[in-house]
Design a protein around this motif. Structure first.
Motif, PDB file in Angstrom:
ATOM      1  N   ALA A  46      -2.863  -6.556  73.021  1.00 56.09           N
ATOM      2  CA  ALA A  46      -3.343  -6.692  71.638  1.00 56.09           C
ATOM      3  C   ALA A  46      -4.867  -6.695  71.598  1.00 56.09           C
ATOM      4  CB  ALA A  46      -2.790  -7.974  71.021  1.00 56.09           C
ATOM      5  N   HIS A  47      -5.488  -7.348  72.584  1.00 59.55           N
ATOM      6  CA  HIS A  47      -6.945  -7.370  72.640  1.00 59.55           C
ATOM      7  C   HIS A  47      -7.490  -5.966  72.852  1.00 59.55           C
ATOM      8  CE1 HIS A  47     -10.921  -7.835  74.515  1.00 59.55           C
ATOM      9  NE2 HIS A  47     -11.013  -8.913  73.753  1.00 59.55           N
ATOM     10  N   ASP A  48      -6.844  -5.210  73.753  1.00 60.25           N
ATOM     11  CA  ASP A  48      -7.293  -3.851  74.048  1.00 60.25           C
ATOM     12  C   ASP A  48      -7.230  -2.952  72.816  1.00 60.25           C
ATOM     13  OD1 ASP A  48      -7.760  -4.608  76.588  1.00 60.25           O
ATOM     14  OD2 ASP A  48      -5.988  -3.655  77.467  1.00 60.25           O
ATOM     15  N   TYR A  49      -6.232  -3.178  71.965  1.00 57.77           N
ATOM     16  CA  TYR A  49      -6.095  -2.333  70.778  1.00 57.77           C
ATOM     17  C   TYR A  49      -6.860  -2.893  69.581  1.00 57.77           C
ATOM     18  CZ  TYR A  49      -2.675   0.776  72.914  1.00 57.77           C
ATOM     19  OH  TYR A  49      -2.060   1.697  73.708  1.00 57.77           O
ATOM     20  N   GLY A  50      -7.576  -4.016  69.764  1.00 53.85           N
ATOM     21  CA  GLY A  50      -8.436  -4.523  68.716  1.00 53.85           C
ATOM     22  C   GLY A  50      -7.768  -5.372  67.654  1.00 53.85           C
ATOM     23  N   ILE A  83       2.678  -3.254  68.804  1.00 53.52           N
ATOM     24  CA  ILE A  83       1.239  -3.279  69.046  1.00 53.52           C
ATOM     25  C   ILE A  83       0.759  -1.921  69.559  1.00 53.52           C
ATOM     26  CG2 ILE A  83      -0.566  -4.278  70.499  1.00 53.52           C
ATOM     27  CD1 ILE A  83       1.097  -6.942  70.308  1.00 53.52           C
ATOM     28  N   SER A  84       1.512  -1.323  70.517  1.00 56.97           N
ATOM     29  CA  SER A  84       1.025  -0.038  71.017  1.00 56.97           C
ATOM     30  C   SER A  84       1.192   1.076  69.987  1.00 56.97           C
ATOM     31  CB  SER A  84       1.656   0.332  72.371  1.00 56.97           C
ATOM     32  OG  SER A  84       2.931  -0.164  72.504  1.00 56.97           O
ATOM     33  N   ALA A  85       2.233   0.992  69.149  1.00 61.45           N
ATOM     34  CA  ALA A  85       2.410   2.033  68.121  1.00 61.45           C
ATOM     35  C   ALA A  85       1.307   1.947  67.074  1.00 61.45           C
ATOM     36  CB  ALA A  85       3.785   1.895  67.472  1.00 61.45           C
ATOM     37  N   LEU A  86       1.107   0.743  66.495  1.00 56.89           N
ATOM     38  CA  LEU A  86       0.054   0.590  65.486  1.00 56.89           C
ATOM     39  C   LEU A  86      -1.315   0.865  66.095  1.00 56.89           C
ATOM     40  CD1 LEU A  86       1.119  -2.644  63.532  1.00 56.89           C
ATOM     41  CD2 LEU A  86       1.330  -0.275  62.768  1.00 56.89           C
TER      42      LEU A  86
END
Lengths: 114, 277
Positions: B76-80, B103-106
């Motif tokens: 989640a941190h990596d994707y902001g 999380i990875s899709a959004l």
């Protein structure tokens, strides 16, 4: 940053995360309300639930997310098999299975990806 | 120096008794659904809630959840995403694989509709899980609305641990006990999530891979531990074999089909064996 900040972000979370997950749990409550604990139907339902969990396990092992994909398939399968054998050998201990599986994964990943 | 061996032995025996007793009860139990001899005295719902909370933190799943959610917090941190958003997703979604998908899709720019569909498909498993679990939780006087919280807490961790722990809990205390168990597991997930969110920069990829591997490894051994009936063992083995084949064959709704095919074949073999005996 991600565009999912503030109230909008939480609204999206409810729409794409909470509702699609909990609608199934709610359906389970409604469907399961009338089923007797001793019924044969429940044996089938539990077998289906167990099979879906098996599917989740296989899917993550064969088509892994994120950094797990960098570990070769052979190492992932070797690790999960070793973990399972350890679980059987050590008095059906979940802990033993986890420790052995994780150790094999990290050792294999370390040797093959360095 | 004088050691009082009797006091020490007594203490040791009581600790060992507490740790080993539930497992022995499990091993000696022939029928999963029997609620004979509840051996934990729980005078009030509150005491049952705290007993469940305590059982959660004694479970091996606390480590599994902390590890898994370290991975999810880092992702989640990596994707902001903000930390409060991920923690809210843990409370509202409460399913590791679904949160990873969401999380990875959004995070990679999928539309809300695509994401909801993917999360919904991975959540199908909750329906049979809840149907199978609730008869164990509810008593004759349990209201349907009291079952909504235990149903929401139903995820792999809570599901497998409930089948292990609930038979030794008095039936009228099982809702409160399950809620304690669920809250305990959720708290450990939050601990992992905060660690992962802030430690992400210093986590080597091999370690985050190991965190993500906790889900399949723990699901496999804990499901195998609980699978005593022939139907459950066959369902597990068949599901492991059928699902990759369906995915490679490009069949849609692979998890749903895996459950129906493997579960029904396993049940059919169980019936055939029963008829022959």
């Amino acid at each position: 940053m991600s565009g999912y900040e503030g109230l909008w972000g939480y609204l999206v979370l409810v729409m794409v995360g909470f509702l699609p997950s909990d609608v199934w749990r709610l359906l389970g409550v409604l469907v399961g309300r009338g089923i007797d604990e001793e019924s044969e139907l429940l044996v089938w339902v539990r077998a289906v639930a167990t099979a879906v969990l098996a599917g989740v396990i296989a899917k993550i092992a064969f088509f892994p997310p994120g950094s797990l994909a960098a570990i070769p398939l052979s190492v992932r399968l070797m690790a999960i098999s070793c973990g399972f054998v350890a679980f059987l050998l050590v008095r059906r201990s979940v802990f033993a299975g986890l420790v052995v599986g994780e150790t094999v994964l990290m050792a294999g990943g370390f040797w093959l990806t360095r | 120096m004088k050691v009082r061996p009797s006091a020490f032995a007594g203490l040791h025996a009581s600790i060992a008794g507490r740790l080993i007793a539930p497992r022995c009860a499990l091993w000696n139990r022939s029928d999963m659904s029997s609620d004979a001899a509840p051996d934990i005295p729980l005078p009030s719902p509150l005491s049952a809630f705290f007993a469940g909370l305590r059982a959660a933190f004694l479970s091996v799943f606390v480590m599994v959840l902390i590890g898994t959610y370290i991975g999810i917090g880092a992702l989640a941190h990596d994707y902001g995403f903000s930390l409060s958003w991920v923690m809210a997703s843990t409370v509202l979604v409460w399913a590791g694989p679904a949160q990873v998908i969401m999380i990875s899709a959004l995070g990679t720019g999928a539309t809300a509709f695509e994401t909801a569909l993917a999360v919904g498909l991975s959540g199908v498993r909750f329906m049979p899980m809840v149907v199978a679990l609730l008869p164990l939780i509810r008593g004759p006087k349990t209201r349907t609305r009291d079952l909504l919280m235990p149903a929401h807490f139903t995820a792999a961790s809570m599901w497998v641990e409930s089948f292990r722990l609930l038979p030794s809990v008095p039936r009228e205390r099982r809702v409160a006990y399950s809620n304690g168990l669920g809250i305990g597991f959720m708290l450990s997930a939050h601990i992992g999530c905060v660690i992962g969110y802030y430690a992400t920069a210093s986590l080597p990829p091999l370690l985050t891979a190991a965190m993500l591997f906790l889900t399949p490894m723990s699901f496999l051994v804990s499901t195998a531990r609980n699978a005593r009936a022939l139907a459950d063992r066959l369902a597990l083995a068949l599901g492991l074999m059928i699902c990759p084949l369906l995915v490679y064959a490009g069949v849609g709704l692979d998890l749903l089909w895996t459950g129906l095919i493997a579960g029904t074949v396993a049940y059919g073999i169980h019936r055939l064996r029963g008829a022959r005996q």
